[in-house]
Design a protein around this motif. Structure first.
Motif, mmCIF file in Angstrom:
data_model
loop_
_atom_site.group_PDB
_atom_site.id
_atom_site.type_symbol
_atom_site.label_atom_id
_atom_site.label_comp_id
_atom_site.label_asym_id
_atom_site.label_seq_id
_atom_site.Cartn_x
_atom_site.Cartn_y
_atom_site.Cartn_z
ATOM 1 N N UNK A 194 -22.562 -16.086 -5.859
ATOM 2 C CA UNK A 194 -21.855 -17.317 -6.242
ATOM 3 C C UNK A 194 -20.377 -17.102 -6.577
ATOM 4 N N UNK A 195 -19.918 -15.865 -6.573
ATOM 5 C CA UNK A 195 -18.566 -15.558 -7.029
ATOM 6 C C UNK A 195 -17.449 -16.202 -6.236
ATOM 7 N N UNK A 196 -17.737 -16.618 -5.035
ATOM 8 C CA UNK A 196 -16.708 -17.220 -4.193
ATOM 9 C C UNK A 196 -16.672 -18.752 -4.301
ATOM 10 N N UNK A 197 -17.613 -19.345 -5.012
ATOM 11 C CA UNK A 197 -17.666 -20.814 -5.080
ATOM 12 C C UNK A 197 -16.354 -21.463 -5.523
ATOM 13 N N UNK A 198 -15.637 -20.936 -6.529
ATOM 14 C CA UNK A 198 -14.381 -21.597 -6.918
ATOM 15 C C UNK A 198 -13.360 -21.684 -5.784
ATOM 16 N N UNK A 199 -13.307 -20.671 -4.930
ATOM 17 C CA UNK A 199 -12.384 -20.717 -3.787
ATOM 18 C C UNK A 199 -12.979 -21.518 -2.641
ATOM 19 N N UNK A 200 -14.278 -21.384 -2.434
ATOM 20 C CA UNK A 200 -14.938 -22.038 -1.307
ATOM 21 C C UNK A 200 -14.848 -23.554 -1.366
ATOM 22 N N UNK A 201 -15.008 -24.125 -2.542
ATOM 23 C CA UNK A 201 -15.004 -25.588 -2.626
ATOM 24 C C UNK A 201 -13.664 -26.194 -2.228
ATOM 25 N N UNK A 202 -12.607 -25.394 -2.314
ATOM 26 C CA UNK A 202 -11.285 -25.887 -1.896
ATOM 27 C C UNK A 202 -11.179 -25.969 -0.375
ATOM 28 N N UNK A 203 -12.097 -25.316 0.333
ATOM 29 C CA UNK A 203 -12.072 -25.300 1.795
ATOM 30 C C UNK A 203 -13.058 -26.284 2.414
ATOM 31 N N UNK A 204 -14.114 -26.597 1.695
ATOM 32 C CA UNK A 204 -15.165 -27.450 2.251
ATOM 33 C C UNK A 204 -14.810 -28.921 2.164
ATOM 34 N N UNK A 205 -15.491 -29.716 2.987
ATOM 35 C CA UNK A 205 -15.329 -31.169 2.901
ATOM 36 C C UNK A 205 -15.752 -31.618 1.503
ATOM 37 N N UNK A 206 -15.130 -32.672 0.976
ATOM 38 C CA UNK A 206 -15.449 -33.114 -0.388
ATOM 39 C C UNK A 206 -16.908 -33.520 -0.591
ATOM 40 N N UNK A 207 -17.606 -33.889 0.471
ATOM 41 C CA UNK A 207 -18.994 -34.325 0.314
ATOM 42 C C UNK A 207 -20.004 -33.207 0.601
ATOM 43 N N UNK A 208 -19.530 -31.986 0.835
ATOM 44 C CA UNK A 208 -20.444 -30.869 1.075
ATOM 45 C C UNK A 208 -21.102 -30.478 -0.242
ATOM 46 N N UNK A 209 -22.419 -30.478 -0.255
ATOM 47 C CA UNK A 209 -23.182 -30.183 -1.466
ATOM 48 C C UNK A 209 -23.577 -28.710 -1.525
ATOM 49 N N UNK A 210 -23.779 -28.255 -2.752
ATOM 50 C CA UNK A 210 -24.246 -26.900 -3.039
ATOM 51 C C UNK A 210 -25.648 -27.041 -3.631
ATOM 52 N N UNK A 211 -26.620 -26.392 -3.012
ATOM 53 C CA UNK A 211 -28.005 -26.505 -3.445
ATOM 54 C C UNK A 211 -28.450 -25.210 -4.112
ATOM 55 N N UNK A 212 -29.111 -25.364 -5.263
ATOM 56 C CA UNK A 212 -29.684 -24.227 -5.985
ATOM 57 C C UNK A 212 -30.762 -24.758 -6.907
ATOM 58 N N UNK A 213 -31.581 -23.867 -7.436
ATOM 59 C CA UNK A 213 -32.617 -24.328 -8.345
ATOM 60 C C UNK A 213 -32.006 -24.836 -9.651
ATOM 61 N N UNK A 214 -32.754 -25.674 -10.324
ATOM 62 C CA UNK A 214 -32.284 -26.181 -11.616
ATOM 63 C C UNK A 214 -32.105 -25.042 -12.616
ATOM 64 N N UNK A 215 -32.912 -23.994 -12.491
ATOM 65 C CA UNK A 215 -32.753 -22.834 -13.371
ATOM 66 C C UNK A 215 -31.445 -22.109 -13.075
ATOM 67 N N UNK A 216 -31.108 -21.972 -11.805
ATOM 68 C CA UNK A 216 -29.826 -21.353 -11.447
ATOM 69 C C UNK A 216 -28.660 -22.181 -11.962
ATOM 70 N N UNK A 217 -28.779 -23.487 -11.841
ATOM 71 C CA UNK A 217 -27.717 -24.368 -12.329
ATOM 72 C C UNK A 217 -27.502 -24.199 -13.829
ATOM 73 N N UNK A 218 -28.560 -23.928 -14.562
ATOM 74 C CA UNK A 218 -28.405 -23.755 -16.014
ATOM 75 C C UNK A 218 -27.615 -22.486 -16.346
ATOM 76 N N UNK A 219 -27.621 -21.497 -15.452
ATOM 77 C CA UNK A 219 -26.908 -20.231 -15.665
ATOM 78 C C UNK A 219 -25.482 -20.288 -15.115
ATOM 79 N N UNK A 220 -25.261 -21.064 -14.080
ATOM 80 C CA UNK A 220 -23.995 -21.056 -13.351
ATOM 81 C C UNK A 220 -22.754 -21.264 -14.227
ATOM 82 N N UNK A 221 -22.713 -22.232 -15.140
ATOM 83 C CA UNK A 221 -21.487 -22.410 -15.934
ATOM 84 C C UNK A 221 -21.107 -21.160 -16.734
ATOM 85 N N UNK A 222 -22.086 -20.457 -17.247
ATOM 86 C CA UNK A 222 -21.820 -19.239 -18.019
ATOM 87 C C UNK A 222 -21.211 -18.182 -17.104
ATOM 88 N N UNK A 223 -21.785 -18.006 -15.919
ATOM 89 C CA UNK A 223 -21.263 -17.006 -14.992
ATOM 90 C C UNK A 223 -19.850 -17.356 -14.535
#
Length: 146
Positions: free
Chosen positions: A53-82
């Motif tokens: 997931x380390x590239x997500x901050x840069x990647x979202x600047x390249x993707x279309x605004x409506x491109x979604x990122x899918x992950x488990x709800x458990x992963x989502x609970x960890x993502x902000x901390x990481x």
């Protein structure tokens, strides 16, 4: 990062960085991702480690605004901390220069983090998602929590 082509609909699986000091070794070919961005229909995250997931901050600047990122709800609970940890480490050691260099070219960190989080669609184990050209079933690989 792996790119799958489903009849012209591209799907990224994971968006991470490699553990390396040399940026040419650390980051995937973002120029190629930028060229393909109009064809990328989804990003799937298998689990929340920096090499996934380390590239997500840069990647979202390249993707279309409506491109979604899918992950488990458990992963989502960890993502902000990481994401916060990545930014804090970058500020101290210049290990992620795209996050802190040229501050006038990037929005504030909280805006970047919120943009990443706003694109996430949380999934549950066993859930099936159907897209135009493919389907995905969410399975537990028993690698880490989430």
């Amino acid at each position: 990062m792996v790119v799958f082509n489903f009849n012209g609909s591209l799907v990224l699986v994971d968006a991470g960085v490699k553990p390396a000091w040399d940026p040419w070794l650390k980051y995937p070919a973002l120029d190629i991702i930028k060229e393909l961005s109009s064809f990328i229909s989804a990003v799937f995250i298998t689990h929340v480690h920096a090499d996934h997931v380390g590239l997500l901050p840069a990647l979202i600047r390249l993707l279309k605004p409506d491109t979604k990122i899918y992950m488990t709800d458990l992963s989502l609970s960890i993502l902000p901390v990481l994401l916060n940890d990545m930014f804090n480490i970058a500020q101290k050691g210049d290990s992620e220069p795209f996050l802190i260099e040229r501050p006038n070219e990037f929005p504030p960190w909280d805006d970047i983090k919120n943009d990443v989080l706003s694109r996430v669609v949380p999934l549950s184990y066993g859930q099936v998602l159907s897209f135009q050209n493919f389907s995905v079933r969410v399975l537990n690989a028993n690698h880490i929590y989430g």
